[in-house]
Design an enzyme around this catalytic site. Structure first.
Site, PDB file in Angstrom:
ATOM      1  NE  ARG A 206      85.312  57.222  39.031  1.00  0.00           N
ATOM      2  CZ  ARG A 206      84.840  56.220  39.772  1.00  0.00           C
ATOM      3  NH1 ARG A 206      84.835  54.772  40.213  1.00  0.00           N
ATOM      4  NH2 ARG A 206      83.618  56.502  40.825  1.00  0.00           N
ATOM      5  CG  PHE A 225      78.942  67.302  41.789  1.00  0.00           C
ATOM      6  CD1 PHE A 225      78.502  68.379  42.667  1.00  0.00           C
ATOM      7  CD2 PHE A 225      79.182  68.528  40.230  1.00  0.00           C
ATOM      8  CE1 PHE A 225      77.770  69.175  42.518  1.00  0.00           C
ATOM      9  CE2 PHE A 225      77.804  69.263  40.533  1.00  0.00           C
ATOM     10  CZ  PHE A 225      77.298  69.592  41.262  1.00  0.00           C
ATOM     11  CG  ASP A 247      83.894  67.086  46.531  1.00  0.00           C
ATOM     12  OD1 ASP A 247      82.824  66.287  45.522  1.00  0.00           O
ATOM     13  OD2 ASP A 247      83.672  66.999  47.631  1.00  0.00           O
ATOM     14  CB  SER A 248      81.589  71.513  48.754  1.00  0.00           C
ATOM     15  OG  SER A 248      81.293  70.050  48.729  1.00  0.00           O
ATOM     16  CG  ASP A 297      79.338  62.003  39.455  1.00  0.00           C
ATOM     17  OD1 ASP A 297      78.062  61.242  39.206  1.00  0.00           O
ATOM     18  OD2 ASP A 297      80.194  61.082  39.637  1.00  0.00           O
ATOM     19  CB  CYS A 337      73.373  59.355  41.019  1.00  0.00           C
ATOM     20  SG  CYS A 337      73.320  60.780  42.900  1.00  0.00           S
TER      21      CYS A 337
HETATM   22  N1  SAH Z   1      82.686  61.326  40.312  1.00  0.00           N
HETATM   23  C1  SAH Z   1      82.624  61.254  42.078  1.00  0.00           C
HETATM   24  C2  SAH Z   1      81.365  60.898  42.825  1.00  0.00           C
HETATM   25  C3  SAH Z   1      80.620  62.440  43.178  1.00  0.00           C
HETATM   26  S1  SAH Z   1      79.609  62.115  44.679  1.00  0.00           S
HETATM   27  C4  SAH Z   1      82.912  59.904  41.937  1.00  0.00           C
HETATM   28  O1  SAH Z   1      83.202  59.653  40.348  1.00  0.00           O
HETATM   29  O2  SAH Z   1      83.839  59.369  42.438  1.00  0.00           O
HETATM   30  C5  SAH Z   1      79.154  63.914  44.705  1.00  0.00           C
HETATM   31  C6  SAH Z   1      79.953  64.521  45.276  1.00  0.00           C
HETATM   32  O3  SAH Z   1      80.229  66.239  45.360  1.00  0.00           O
HETATM   33  C7  SAH Z   1      80.507  64.615  46.980  1.00  0.00           C
HETATM   34  O4  SAH Z   1      81.688  64.408  46.730  1.00  0.00           O
HETATM   35  C8  SAH Z   1      80.211  65.558  47.701  1.00  0.00           C
HETATM   36  O5  SAH Z   1      81.029  66.623  48.394  1.00  0.00           O
HETATM   37  C9  SAH Z   1      80.267  67.145  46.295  1.00  0.00           C
HETATM   38  N2  SAH Z   1      78.988  67.882  47.153  1.00  0.00           N
HETATM   39  C10 SAH Z   1      77.885  68.181  47.274  1.00  0.00           C
HETATM   40  N3  SAH Z   1      77.200  69.263  46.707  1.00  0.00           N
HETATM   41  C11 SAH Z   1      78.407  69.685  46.255  1.00  0.00           C
HETATM   42  C12 SAH Z   1      78.469  71.566  45.953  1.00  0.00           C
HETATM   43  N4  SAH Z   1      77.366  71.708  46.120  1.00  0.00           N
HETATM   44  N5  SAH Z   1      79.770  71.729  46.188  1.00  0.00           N
HETATM   45  C13 SAH Z   1      80.985  71.144  44.984  1.00  0.00           C
HETATM   46  N6  SAH Z   1      80.987  69.799  45.947  1.00  0.00           N
HETATM   47  C14 SAH Z   1      79.778  69.326  46.112  1.00  0.00           C
END
Ligand code: SAH
Length: 393
Positions: A206, A225, A247-248, A297, A337
């Site tokens: 970040r 994400f 995000d979802s 991510d 990850c």
């Molecule tokens: N980048 C974030 C961490 C991401 S974790 C950080 O820095 O804190 C992965 C995220 O993807 C989660 O919040 C989850 O809710 C979201 N997610 C999972 N599948 C998804 C999809 N198909 N579309 C949108 N978001 C999704």
């Protein structure tokens, strides 16, 4: 003490000080869940003291390769002290730190994060489950803290045949907390957030992203994400004028929106889209939109190597779409990850995505988990988080 004897030739990983023994390597012997057993080679020679996991494919996890070492409360105190001493030597730009990172700290199955003065622990193997009370007391004694919240709701518990367990293990207090990361304030709830509440492993990335946004004069950012908007706050701090968090998870996005205000940024610079990333990328493409920077991510598409092929397709697809959505000279920060996708494979996947999109780029950053999530020489599986910063040509 019970002995577990391995099949001929199957001592190799323990001889190399790798802590795992798979079910198929065991010739005979066993124990109760989490019981400490003596692991012997086919010829009877001592290999390790290990915790027995009757249900998991990973049947044994080594505690110690030293025949003279006893696995008792003092052993856990020593391992915890060693992990804390390592963190004390690191420059960590946050009051939220990973104190114990499983195998890398010689404690397979144990994750402990400290959020200011609250500890949060995940016990994901039968071995640490059995020693839970000893570990909890040792953690409080070593840190001088009084509050420990348990978040043993990770999927790995299921593979070990362990039930979900959450709640205060020691002390009690608020579960809603505010942490500082770099110059930013972020909130989380250790009872409700993903993992232990926040993705501490992306802390350094970040910072790099905030710096890159500034360096390359990025204006528009699509943070895919986003979870609670860590990279969005970074983008705003770097000077981006239009940031979209996708995000979802509705609750995560609500927090992302709150984080914009909490850090003093104009709400007009940020949007939160509660949507599927894949569909969003396609829609943006259909609308002819372009972004100066995109963050990808995603969650773990491949929890184990067995899922690598399907996961590879999913990674390739989102990366291809992201490449196509990048403005000329734009910046892609892309991550995986998945423990089952090695760094070189991830690089190949991203290369394939670029090829399909007709885009080449300069790799300007190679990213990995922050150093309080250590990788060790002996445990390559620990290298789960990898990322590339790519500048479109
Ligand atoms: N980048 C974030 C961490 C991401 S974790 C950080 O820095 O804190 C992965 C995220 O993807 C989660 O919040 C989850 O809710 C979201 N997610 C999972 N599948 C998804 C999809 N198909 N579309 C949108 N978001 C999704």
């Amino acid at each position: 003490m019970k002995t577990v004897t391995l099949r001929p030739g199957k001592e190799r990983s323990l001889v190399k000080r790798h802590p795992w023994v798979f079910e198929s390597s065991v010739a005979r012997g066993g124990g109760d869940a989490g019981e400490t057993v003596r692991v012997a080679a086919a010829d009877g020679q001592f290999l390790a003291w290990a915790a027995f996991s009757p249900q998991s494919q990973i049947r044994l996890r080594a505690w110690s390769f030293d025949e003279g070492e006893r696995i008792d409360a003092a052993f856990f105190q020593r391992r915890i002290a060693q992990a804390l001493a390592m963190r004390a030597r690191l420059p960590i730009a946050s009051d939220a730190v990973r104190l114990i990172h499983g195998e890398a700290d010689g404690l397979p199955g144990l994750i402990v994060d400290r959020y200011v003065d609250t500890l949060v622990a995940q016990f994901t193997s039968a071995g640490v489950e059995r020693w839970k009370a000893v570990i909890a007391d040792a953690l409080l004694a070593a840190t001088g803290l009084t509050r420990l919240y348990e978040r043993s709701d990770a999927q790995a518990r299921e593979w070990e045949g362990l039930p979900v367990q959450t709640g205060w293990l020691r002390g009690e207090g608020p579960t809603a907390l505010t942490i500082r990361e770099h110059d930013w304030q972020l909130t989380l709830d250790v009872a409700e957030g993903h993992k232990t509440g926040y993705y501490l492993d992306q802390r350094d990335s970040r910072r790099r992203f905030a710096d890159a946004v500034k360096q390359y004069g990025v204006r528009s950012v699509l943070n895919c994400f986003s979870y609670t908007g860590g990279f969005s706050v970074a983008a705003l701090a770097g000077g981006a004028s239009e940031v979209i968090s996708v995000d979802s998870s509705g609750p995560a996005l609500a927090r992302a929106t709150a984080h914009v205000a909490l850090n003093g940024f104009d709400a007009g610079r940020h949007q939160a889209w509660d949507a599927d990333v894949n569909a969003t990328l396609r829609r943006c493409l259909a609308e002819g939109r372009r972004f100066d920077a995109i963050v990808l991510d995603p969650p773990k598409f491949a929890p184990a190597a067995a899922h690598a092929e399907r996961a590879a397709r999913a990674y390739k697809d989102i990366n291809r779409l992201a490449f196509m959505l990048l403005a000329d000279g734009g910046l892609l920060y892309t991550f995986s990850c998945s423990g089952g996708i090695a760094p070189d494979l991830f690089h190949k996947i991203v290369a394939g995505a670029g090829l399909d999109a007709g885009v080449d780029g300069y790799i300007v950053e190679r990213l990995s988990a922050a150093a309080d999530h250590p990788q060790t020489v002996r445990f390559p599986e620990g290298d789960y988080l990898k990322g590339l910063g790519i500048l479109k040509r």
